[in-house]
Design a protein around this motif. Sequence first.
Motif, mmCIF file in Angstrom:
data_model
loop_
_atom_site.group_PDB
_atom_site.id
_atom_site.type_symbol
_atom_site.label_atom_id
_atom_site.label_comp_id
_atom_site.label_asym_id
_atom_site.label_seq_id
_atom_site.Cartn_x
_atom_site.Cartn_y
_atom_site.Cartn_z
ATOM 1 N N LEU A 1 0.782 -1.240 -0.117
ATOM 2 C CA LEU A 1 0.023 0.004 -0.054
ATOM 3 C C LEU A 1 0.734 1.136 -0.088
ATOM 4 O O LEU A 1 0.435 2.280 -0.677
ATOM 5 N N PRO B 1 -10.066 -3.985 -4.345
ATOM 6 C CA PRO B 1 -9.290 -2.891 -4.974
ATOM 7 C C PRO B 1 -10.018 -1.683 -5.035
ATOM 8 O O PRO B 1 -11.348 -1.649 -5.499
ATOM 9 N N ASP C 1 -5.277 1.708 -4.402
ATOM 10 C CA ASP C 1 -5.191 1.173 -3.176
ATOM 11 C C ASP C 1 -4.483 2.108 -1.972
ATOM 12 O O ASP C 1 -4.612 2.060 -0.922
ATOM 13 N N THR D 1 -5.984 4.145 0.685
ATOM 14 C CA THR D 1 -6.341 3.308 2.062
ATOM 15 C C THR D 1 -5.688 4.126 3.214
ATOM 16 O O THR D 1 -6.070 4.480 4.092
#
Length: 407
Positions: free
Chosen positions: A36, A353, A372, A375
């Motif tokens: 990430l 996703p 992503d 996040t």
Amino acid sequence: MKRFVGFIPILFAGCTSTLTVLQDEDIQVGVRPYYLVEQLAESELKTRLSRCKSKAFKKSDFSIGHRGAPLQFPEHTKESYMAAAKMGAGILECDVAFTKDKALVCRHSQCDLHTTTNILAIPELAKKCRVPFQGGDVDQGVKAKVECCTSDITLDEFLQLKGKMDGANEFAKTKQAYMQGTPNWRTDLYAANGTVMTHKQSIELFKQLGVKMTPELKTPQVEMPFDGFTQQAYATKLISEYEQAGVPAKDVFPQSFLLSDVKYWLKNHSDYAQQAVYLDDSYEIAGFDHNDPSTWQHTMVELKAMGVNIIAPPLWMLVTTSEKGELAQSAYATEAKKAGLKIITWSLERSGPLANGGGFYYQSVKDLVKDDGFTLELLDFLAQEIGVIGVFSDWPATTTFYANCMN
């Protein structure tokens, strides 16, 4: 993602007998948080998080295992809880439903056994479902019909079940085909033998793992009282099982979507109610706008006056998009903080996703969601700008990683 399975033998080695409290040196976050980080655009956040690559991690109460670690493990199973604890979740969740004989068990919904367990593969239990299975037909556009509830079966029968990844093939003609519905961004790799748990068993497991506990009193999907079992008796039984197990109130965060449950705990179980969490689903009210207080069922001042100390809305209700096209606090978040309410939010890592906008959990900022990496951008904003005290996640490694990196 496949490299992450390297922690599994360590996680389960020797765990068939007595468990021991996880120590800081036992915490592992795997590769996903680093993946990430790599998705982030060059920024101060990416630089700071990148410096954590050789860091040793500790468990954190900021990291809450939402149903355990259901991104890859069957939710509300022993295996899912153990994985979440190994990832450093300082708090674990047992959603609490009841069986036909009024035993408390861990299940996200009273009536989700047909999608979260193998009940349809056990003929003598499948026939007890509230709505027995009726096959569908994809060519005719007809969905299968079935509904299986914890209240349809006894505790002994419940314990015969195995947890599976939540999902269903909605147009399936057969029970077997119906159970094959795991979203393709999850996995069935660890779903072969999910051990379902009673509420009491979860308490003992969490004590052994050395984590705090956040049980959610699930809203019944049967008429109450149920065979004489009232909503108040249900709410009391949840608390009493912590009292009987000797779990101090400071280690328990009871939750409910029903404000009446929180108020009942405040009146009758005030010690455990000080950390009661009001799960806010105001978004289901017609006309609700998280940026317009006039559309809210209760003001934040009113909730505080009722005795509520912690409020928990979904991620999107806390944020909005500014005129400059940046993340900003919603009126909901601003008013909650102004009233002195602490905030927990849900649920990170549940959307798959994010390239398609993130769906329900990101709906108020969908134009900002590109990949992503968002996040971590959202998590950082929630922590630093809004000051949330905890985040439910389907993969607690992400929240543990962030909490440790940002102290």
